[in-house]
Design a protein around this motif. Structure first.
Motif, mmCIF file in Angstrom:
data_model
loop_
_atom_site.group_PDB
_atom_site.id
_atom_site.type_symbol
_atom_site.label_atom_id
_atom_site.label_comp_id
_atom_site.label_asym_id
_atom_site.label_seq_id
_atom_site.Cartn_x
_atom_site.Cartn_y
_atom_site.Cartn_z
ATOM 1 N N VAL A 254 0.842 -1.205 0.000
ATOM 2 C CA VAL A 254 0.000 0.000 0.000
ATOM 3 C C VAL A 254 0.876 1.254 0.000
ATOM 4 O O VAL A 254 0.601 2.224 -0.712
ATOM 5 N N ILE A 255 1.913 1.221 0.793
ATOM 6 C CA ILE A 255 2.854 2.355 0.837
ATOM 7 C C ILE A 255 3.483 2.557 -0.535
ATOM 8 O O ILE A 255 3.608 3.682 -1.023
ATOM 9 N N PHE A 256 3.858 1.457 -1.189
ATOM 10 C CA PHE A 256 4.439 1.530 -2.532
ATOM 11 C C PHE A 256 3.419 2.076 -3.522
ATOM 12 O O PHE A 256 3.749 2.933 -4.356
ATOM 13 N N ALA A 257 2.187 1.596 -3.445
ATOM 14 C CA ALA A 257 1.135 2.037 -4.364
ATOM 15 C C ALA A 257 0.861 3.527 -4.215
ATOM 16 O O ALA A 257 0.595 4.230 -5.200
ATOM 17 N N ASN A 258 0.933 4.033 -2.981
ATOM 18 C CA ASN A 258 0.721 5.456 -2.735
ATOM 19 C C ASN A 258 1.960 6.296 -3.020
ATOM 20 O O ASN A 258 1.891 7.532 -3.002
ATOM 21 N N ASN A 259 3.077 5.625 -3.260
ATOM 22 C CA ASN A 259 4.341 6.310 -3.542
ATOM 23 C C ASN A 259 4.675 7.337 -2.457
ATOM 24 O O ASN A 259 5.143 8.440 -2.738
ATOM 25 N N ASP A 260 4.432 6.947 -1.221
ATOM 26 C CA ASP A 260 4.722 7.818 -0.075
ATOM 27 C C ASP A 260 5.405 6.971 0.997
ATOM 28 O O ASP A 260 4.754 6.286 1.780
ATOM 29 N N PHE A 261 6.730 7.035 1.011
ATOM 30 C CA PHE A 261 7.493 6.175 1.902
ATOM 31 C C PHE A 261 7.727 6.817 3.269
ATOM 32 O O PHE A 261 8.513 6.310 4.071
ATOM 33 N N ARG A 269 -7.743 5.711 4.275
ATOM 34 C CA ARG A 269 -7.651 6.507 3.034
ATOM 35 C C ARG A 269 -6.512 6.017 2.125
ATOM 36 O O ARG A 269 -6.571 6.210 0.902
ATOM 37 N N HIS A 270 -5.509 5.384 2.714
ATOM 38 C CA HIS A 270 -4.420 4.840 1.899
ATOM 39 C C HIS A 270 -4.865 3.579 1.162
ATOM 40 O O HIS A 270 -4.305 3.229 0.113
ATOM 41 N N LEU A 271 -5.872 2.895 1.701
ATOM 42 C CA LEU A 271 -6.294 1.603 1.154
ATOM 43 C C LEU A 271 -7.206 1.735 -0.061
ATOM 44 O O LEU A 271 -7.501 0.730 -0.721
ATOM 45 N N THR A 272 -7.644 2.942 -0.358
ATOM 46 C CA THR A 272 -8.613 3.131 -1.439
ATOM 47 C C THR A 272 -7.957 3.326 -2.807
ATOM 48 O O THR A 272 -8.653 3.328 -3.826
ATOM 49 N N ILE A 273 -6.649 3.478 -2.849
ATOM 50 C CA ILE A 273 -5.991 3.785 -4.119
ATOM 51 C C ILE A 273 -6.176 2.640 -5.121
ATOM 52 O O ILE A 273 -6.051 1.459 -4.788
ATOM 53 N N ASP A 274 -6.533 3.021 -6.351
ATOM 54 C CA ASP A 274 -6.755 2.044 -7.416
ATOM 55 C C ASP A 274 -5.426 1.784 -8.121
ATOM 56 O O ASP A 274 -5.081 2.438 -9.103
ATOM 57 N N ASN A 275 -4.689 0.845 -7.591
ATOM 58 C CA ASN A 275 -3.342 0.564 -8.092
ATOM 59 C C ASN A 275 -3.097 -0.940 -7.938
ATOM 60 O O ASN A 275 -3.383 -1.504 -6.876
ATOM 61 N N PRO A 276 -2.598 -1.610 -8.962
ATOM 62 C CA PRO A 276 -2.416 -3.069 -8.884
ATOM 63 C C PRO A 276 -1.469 -3.519 -7.777
ATOM 64 O O PRO A 276 -1.437 -4.708 -7.435
ATOM 65 N N TYR A 277 -0.710 -2.577 -7.223
ATOM 66 C CA TYR A 277 0.188 -2.917 -6.117
ATOM 67 C C TYR A 277 -0.522 -2.826 -4.765
ATOM 68 O O TYR A 277 0.066 -3.172 -3.746
ATOM 69 N N ASN A 278 -1.765 -2.373 -4.760
ATOM 70 C CA ASN A 278 -2.536 -2.289 -3.521
ATOM 71 C C ASN A 278 -3.171 -3.643 -3.250
ATOM 72 O O ASN A 278 -4.225 -3.986 -3.788
#
Length: 349
Positions: A254-261, A269-278
């Motif tokens: 999830v951290i990778f998908a949000n690109n915020d380390f 709110r971090h879990l809602t990102i539509d990204n295949p890495y989530n």
């Protein structure tokens, strides 16, 4: 009597002439010694670099400007005498205070450079790896990044652009400084093929995974584990979830998908990102590793610990270890403890 005096006069003439010849011979010998055998390097620099596009004049100008040698005139004379203008080779050449002109020129002429001992680990992104490569080799970080992001390069070695990062096995590599990026990639691929021996491949097959998929899971395990001795248990948990068709729900993805380390506390709110890495939204493994997996993490997946756990939560003592659970009820108890610990330390994000 007259003949004896004439002989003495001739001797008196030859004595100073002989002395002159001796002095000249000593001077010539001394100059030859300085030019060929005497230590010549005076710089504190450890290496001298000859770039691939450098001309002989470029190299000589830098040797002069950077005060590499004690007597530039003698060095230049020896360089021409040893045919350096026609035979100079790019590379990374070691310098030391005992080095003479003959040895230094011989190294430049023969291309006898010292390889870079390149070691890497704990690399998060391709950009980070490109920067590291650019610091150690002639090509700059942008050239390396273009290769790392190039789909055709990845395909050439049997990868996709997403899982290409799994080809790089953290280790120490000896590679010549002026080796071009494509050949450096080929060197990494050779190490990858050697690493994935018969035993490791058999274990990957037993898991029903490709070597790339093992590395992808290993990257998640590495992202979760602060202690290597816990890696096999974490790997076993994720393998259990994969076998049951459950979402992995791995916070590092999830951290990778949000690109915020900088995220220390994963929120809804971090879990809602539509990204295949989530992995809270998408089942199965992500398309590729979220970081460069370590050898320890890869072997932890291949030799995972067999158990029934499908949940885990960081311990509330912040030791870096986890509490494992087989039921949601047990897991929620552990999660509440950790959330209270975060609140007490005012960790909100």
């Amino acid at each position: 009597m007259q003949e004896v005096q004439s002989e003495k006069k001739r001797r008196n003439v030859w004595i100073p002439v002989g002395i002159v010849f001796v002095v000249i011979a000593l001077i010539v010998s001394w100059i030859a010694y300085l030019a060929v055998l005497a230590p010549t390097v005076q710089t504190d620099a450890e290496y001298f670099y000859v770039h691939s596009n450098d001309t002989y004049d470029d190299v000589m100008q830098r040797i002069k400007e950077e005060n590499i040698v004690r007597n530039y005139t003698l060095f230049e004379y020896m360089a021409k005498a040893m045919d350096l203008p026609e035979n100079i080779n790019p590379g990374r050449y070691r310098l030391d205070s005992e080095m003479n002109n003959r040895r230094l020129i011989g190294n430049l002429r023969g291309g006898y450079q010292e390889a870079v001992k390149f070691r890497f680990q704990n690399v998060r992104l391709k950009e980070n790896f490109a920067g590291l490569l650019g610091q150690h080799f002639e090509a700059d970080s942008l050239e390396f990044l273009q290769v790392l992001q190039d789909e055709k390069t990845a395909e050439k070695f049997g990868f996709t652009s997403d899982n290409f990062f799994s080809m790089f096995i953290p280790n120490t590599y000896e590679i010549y400084w002026n080796t071009n990026p494509q050949k450096i990639m080929a060197r990494f691929h050779t190490e990858y093929m050697n690493f994935w021996n018969v035993d490791r491949k058999a274990k990957a097959d037993a898991l029903g995974m490709t070597t790339q998929e093992v590395s992808t899971l290993a990257a998640i395990v590495k992202g979760e584990a602060m202690h290597t001795d816990e890696m096999p248990a974490i790997a076993g948990l994720y393998i259990n979830r994969l076998k049951r068709g459950m979402l992995l729900q791995a916070d590092p993805t999830v951290i990778f998908a949000n690109n915020d380390f900088t995220i220390r506390r994963v929120l809804n709110r971090h879990l809602t990102i539509d990204n295949p890495y989530n992995t809270y939204r998408f089942k199965g493994l992500p398309p590729g590793p979220i970081m460069m997996p370590s050898i320890v993490a890869i072997d932890a997946v291949l030799n995972y610990k067999k158990h029934d756990y499908i949940y885990m939560c960081a311990k509330d003592d912040f030791s870096g270890y986890h509490l494992f659970a087989t039921t949601m009820a047990e897991h929620l108890v552990n999660a509440r403890k950790f959330q209270r610990a975060l609140d007490e330390r005012n960790i909100k994000r």
